[in-house]
Design an enzyme around this catalytic site. Structure first.
Site, PDB file in Angstrom:
ATOM      1  N   GLU A   1     -11.952 -64.490  14.339  1.00  0.00           N
ATOM      2  CA  GLU A   1     -11.929 -63.113  14.838  1.00  0.00           C
ATOM      3  C   GLU A   1     -13.095 -62.374  14.175  1.00  0.00           C
ATOM      4  O   GLU A   1     -13.032 -62.024  12.996  1.00  0.00           O
ATOM      5  CB  GLU A   1     -10.566 -62.483  14.492  1.00  0.00           C
ATOM      6  CG  GLU A   1     -10.477 -60.999  14.701  1.00  0.00           C
ATOM      7  CD  GLU A   1     -11.009 -60.503  16.041  1.00  0.00           C
ATOM      8  OE1 GLU A   1     -10.483 -60.889  17.087  1.00  0.00           O
ATOM      9  OE2 GLU A   1     -11.964 -59.705  16.028  1.00  0.00           O
TER      10      GLU A   1
ATOM     11  N   CYS B   1     -22.629 -69.824  21.792  1.00  0.00           N
ATOM     12  CA  CYS B   1     -21.312 -69.302  21.426  1.00  0.00           C
ATOM     13  C   CYS B   1     -21.101 -69.614  19.942  1.00  0.00           C
ATOM     14  O   CYS B   1     -21.119 -70.779  19.545  1.00  0.00           O
ATOM     15  CB  CYS B   1     -20.267 -69.998  22.294  1.00  0.00           C
ATOM     16  SG  CYS B   1     -18.582 -69.575  21.867  1.00  0.00           S
TER      17      CYS B   1
ATOM     18  N   CYS C   1      -4.337 -70.922  21.718  1.00  0.00           N
ATOM     19  CA  CYS C   1      -5.721 -71.132  21.261  1.00  0.00           C
ATOM     20  C   CYS C   1      -5.742 -72.175  20.157  1.00  0.00           C
ATOM     21  O   CYS C   1      -4.999 -72.061  19.177  1.00  0.00           O
ATOM     22  CB  CYS C   1      -6.281 -69.804  20.761  1.00  0.00           C
ATOM     23  SG  CYS C   1      -7.813 -69.969  19.825  1.00  0.00           S
TER      24      CYS C   1
ATOM     25  N   CYS D   1      -8.464 -68.968  12.130  1.00  0.00           N
ATOM     26  CA  CYS D   1      -8.264 -67.572  12.538  1.00  0.00           C
ATOM     27  C   CYS D   1      -6.877 -67.130  12.098  1.00  0.00           C
ATOM     28  O   CYS D   1      -5.921 -67.893  12.221  1.00  0.00           O
ATOM     29  CB  CYS D   1      -8.394 -67.459  14.052  1.00  0.00           C
ATOM     30  SG  CYS D   1      -8.277 -65.759  14.653  1.00  0.00           S
TER      31      CYS D   1
ATOM     32  N   CYS E   1      -3.098 -66.738  18.072  1.00  0.00           N
ATOM     33  CA  CYS E   1      -2.671 -66.760  19.481  1.00  0.00           C
ATOM     34  C   CYS E   1      -2.162 -68.173  19.800  1.00  0.00           C
ATOM     35  O   CYS E   1      -2.843 -69.164  19.506  1.00  0.00           O
ATOM     36  CB  CYS E   1      -3.848 -66.396  20.390  1.00  0.00           C
ATOM     37  SG  CYS E   1      -4.591 -64.810  19.950  1.00  0.00           S
TER      38      CYS E   1
ATOM     39  N   GLU F   1     -17.479 -75.017  14.563  1.00  0.00           N
ATOM     40  CA  GLU F   1     -18.128 -75.445  15.797  1.00  0.00           C
ATOM     41  C   GLU F   1     -18.852 -74.303  16.483  1.00  0.00           C
ATOM     42  O   GLU F   1     -18.526 -73.126  16.298  1.00  0.00           O
ATOM     43  CB  GLU F   1     -17.099 -76.025  16.757  1.00  0.00           C
ATOM     44  CG  GLU F   1     -16.101 -74.981  17.205  1.00  0.00           C
ATOM     45  CD  GLU F   1     -15.121 -75.530  18.219  1.00  0.00           C
ATOM     46  OE1 GLU F   1     -14.591 -76.618  17.992  1.00  0.00           O
ATOM     47  OE2 GLU F   1     -14.889 -74.847  19.213  1.00  0.00           O
TER      48      GLU F   1
ATOM     49  N   CYS G   1     -13.665 -73.457  23.616  1.00  0.00           N
ATOM     50  CA  CYS G   1     -13.687 -72.941  22.251  1.00  0.00           C
ATOM     51  C   CYS G   1     -12.517 -73.462  21.427  1.00  0.00           C
ATOM     52  O   CYS G   1     -11.400 -73.525  21.894  1.00  0.00           O
ATOM     53  CB  CYS G   1     -13.636 -71.414  22.283  1.00  0.00           C
ATOM     54  SG  CYS G   1     -15.197 -70.716  22.775  1.00  0.00           S
TER      55      CYS G   1
HETATM   56  N1  SAH Z   1     -11.186 -64.323  18.407  1.00  0.00           N
HETATM   57  C1  SAH Z   1     -11.956 -63.741  19.423  1.00  0.00           C
HETATM   58  C2  SAH Z   1     -13.107 -64.587  19.913  1.00  0.00           C
HETATM   59  C3  SAH Z   1     -12.874 -66.077  20.099  1.00  0.00           C
HETATM   60  S1  SAH Z   1     -11.923 -66.706  21.431  1.00  0.00           S
HETATM   61  C4  SAH Z   1     -11.083 -63.349  20.602  1.00  0.00           C
HETATM   62  O1  SAH Z   1      -9.937 -63.767  20.669  1.00  0.00           O
HETATM   63  O2  SAH Z   1     -11.580 -62.576  21.412  1.00  0.00           O
HETATM   64  C5  SAH Z   1     -12.827 -66.482  22.932  1.00  0.00           C
HETATM   65  C6  SAH Z   1     -11.904 -66.331  24.153  1.00  0.00           C
HETATM   66  O3  SAH Z   1     -11.314 -67.590  24.547  1.00  0.00           O
HETATM   67  C7  SAH Z   1     -10.738 -65.373  23.898  1.00  0.00           C
HETATM   68  O4  SAH Z   1     -10.592 -64.493  24.982  1.00  0.00           O
HETATM   69  C8  SAH Z   1      -9.581 -66.334  23.810  1.00  0.00           C
HETATM   70  O5  SAH Z   1      -8.366 -65.708  24.039  1.00  0.00           O
HETATM   71  C9  SAH Z   1      -9.935 -67.392  24.818  1.00  0.00           C
HETATM   72  N2  SAH Z   1      -9.181 -68.649  24.632  1.00  0.00           N
HETATM   73  C10 SAH Z   1      -8.724 -69.194  23.491  1.00  0.00           C
HETATM   74  N3  SAH Z   1      -8.073 -70.359  23.744  1.00  0.00           N
HETATM   75  C11 SAH Z   1      -8.127 -70.549  25.068  1.00  0.00           C
HETATM   76  C12 SAH Z   1      -7.642 -71.579  25.934  1.00  0.00           C
HETATM   77  N4  SAH Z   1      -6.973 -72.628  25.468  1.00  0.00           N
HETATM   78  N5  SAH Z   1      -7.890 -71.464  27.254  1.00  0.00           N
HETATM   79  C13 SAH Z   1      -8.586 -70.410  27.750  1.00  0.00           C
HETATM   80  N6  SAH Z   1      -9.071 -69.414  26.980  1.00  0.00           N
HETATM   81  C14 SAH Z   1      -8.842 -69.472  25.658  1.00  0.00           C
HETATM   82 FE1  SF4 Z   2      -8.129 -66.077  16.945  1.00  0.00          FE
HETATM   83 FE2  SF4 Z   2      -9.339 -65.428  19.245  1.00  0.00          FE
HETATM   84 FE3  SF4 Z   2      -8.032 -67.768  19.008  1.00  0.00          FE
HETATM   85 FE4  SF4 Z   2      -6.643 -65.500  19.103  1.00  0.00          FE
HETATM   86  S1  SF4 Z   2      -7.955 -66.364  20.735  1.00  0.00           S
HETATM   87  S2  SF4 Z   2      -6.332 -67.183  17.656  1.00  0.00           S
HETATM   88  S3  SF4 Z   2      -8.007 -64.121  17.996  1.00  0.00           S
HETATM   89  S4  SF4 Z   2      -9.859 -67.162  17.883  1.00  0.00           S
END
Ligand code: SAH
Ligand code: SF4
Length: 366
Positions: free
Chosen positions: A176, A111, A125, A118, A122, A98, A346
């Site tokens: 990532e 974006c 996420c 990934c 996390c 996406e 995202c």
């Molecule tokens: N993997 C990379 C880039 C993608 S995520 C990274 O982690 O930086 C982009 C941002 O959205 C990151 O800061 C991530 O932690 C945040 N994010 C992911 N899931 C989220 C959620 N459910 N609510 C708010 N922010 C979130």
């Molecule tokens: Fe991967 Fe970024 Fe999501 Fe963490 S927040 S799982 S690094 S995409």
């Protein structure tokens, strides 16, 4: 999916200038044809060889037989009330990825994703929860941009925005980026040199892959770096961003400082607010202490609900956190959660719309 003959042909949207020139020479065409081809692919964003009207029929025939323009297509598009529009892209092997366009007053931001899934995992996420499938190719990264740019040029966002071109790029989609380093940088080279997006308008967001940040620093280019910090506390960060067990927050902040000092660019720290985990006043004081001396900007993001036990703190708690950080001298913004009404944050569209026969992915260690 079975490999087909076209799997081995070069995909044009993933070729850097020198590669495109080499291909044109190999097809026995004059060097200026490479420039023409580049214009059709990256400026005019045409999606078929027939539309490349100033190329000879013979050349187009060779291109059709010996290359693939792009096998990627838009499978689904969802706009939310604020204009944030998510695109689900079909890849050649049946996977999907996406990407999103975000409408702002002076920018239209894309974006982009760097991986299918990934490995970092996390727990708040949606992408992290879905596991990891594979890295994206250069063409798969660039094509997210081209497909959205094409859609914008066809008027896909006209009810929300006057922009007819994407102006900024953030790598904040699935995956990532610094764990797909070489392809990411090749894609950025195309986005910058062949498509014309200034490097200062491109932001790479990372969960803190230290060797990747070190390498990026050595490239001596103007990449904007965003670091997903989410906590300055080692134990808390171990659970929120599991890569912290390998690349600790202390080392991460040290490299962040060096990156900011070395490049003269302000680092953005992203901080997703999770009630009961990282959003208290004490957490803010601890963060302010840890960030001391780093030329940075802090982005507070309210947790966007996905299928996880986390919760967003009340707005007042986020604002109190912001006040403490601002008072400590850190420019801090609360990021508006674009597109929340349609679950357009995202990592979420894919989860919601992919066929039910796709099983959840196994977790893979980074
Ligand atoms: N993997 C990379 C880039 C993608 S995520 C990274 O982690 O930086 C982009 C941002 O959205 C990151 O800061 C991530 O932690 C945040 N994010 C992911 N899931 C989220 C959620 N459910 N609510 C708010 N922010 C979130
Ligand atoms: Fe991967 Fe970024 Fe999501 Fe963490 S927040 S799982 S690094 S995409």
């Amino acid at each position: 999916m079975k490999p087909t003959q076209t799997d081995t042909l070069p995909v044009l949207t993933g070729l850097r200038r020198a590669e495109l020139e080499a291909l044109v020479a190999q097809l026995d065409e004059k060097p200026f044809r490479a420039k023409q081809l580049e214009k059709w692919l990256f400026e005019k964003t045409v999606r078929s060889f027939e539309d490349m009207t100033d190329l000879s029929k013979a050349f187009r025939q060779k291109l059709t037989e010996q290359t693939v323009l792009s096998p990627h297509t838009i499978r689904q598009k969802i706009s939310s009330r604020d204009g944030t529009t998510k695109f689900l892209i079909n890849l050649a092997d049946g996977q999907t990825v996406e990407c999103v366009t975000i409408v702002q007053d002076h920018h239209l931001t894309a974006c982009l994703s760097s991986q299918v899934g990934c490995t970092v995992g996390c727990p708040f996420c949606a992408t992290g929860l879905s596991g990891f499938r594979r890295n994206l190719s250069v063409a798969e990264i660039v094509d997210q941009f081209l497909l959205m740019q094409h859609a914008v040029q066809q008027g896909a966002l006209k009810e929300f925005s006057d922009h007819d071109r994407i102006s900024n790029i953030v790598f904040m989609g699935m995956g990532e980026p610094l764990l797909n380093y070489d392809r990411l940088l090749a894609a950025i080279e195309i986005l910058n040199r062949q498509i014309g997006i200034g490097l200062r308008r491109i932001t790479i967001s990372t969960s803190g892959i230290i060797p990747g940040i070190e390498k990026l620093m050595q490239e001596e280019r103007d990449y904007n770096l965003a670091i997903s910090l989410h906590s300055a506390n080692p134990e808390t960060r171990d659970t929120l961003v599991p890569i912290n067990r390998k690349y600790t927050v202390a080392t991460l902040l040290d490299v962040a400082k060096r990156y900011a000092d070395h490049t003269g660019r302000r680092i953005t720290f992203e901080y997703t607010m999770l009630a009961g985990h990282n959003a208290s006043r004490e957490n803010a004081f601890e963060l302010a202490e840890a960030l001391r001396g780093i030329h940075c900007h802090l982005n507070l993001i309210a947790y966007n609900p996905v299928d996880s036990p986390f919760q967003a703190p009340p707005r007042a708690e986020i604002e109190a956190f912001q006040r403490i950080m601002v008072k400590a001298g850190f420019p801090t913004t609360i990021r508006h959660n674009h597109g929340q009404d349609d679950m357009a944050a995202c990592g979420q569209l894919r989860i919601q719309s992919v066929d039910n026969n796709e099983q959840p992915l196994p977790m893979v260690k980074a």
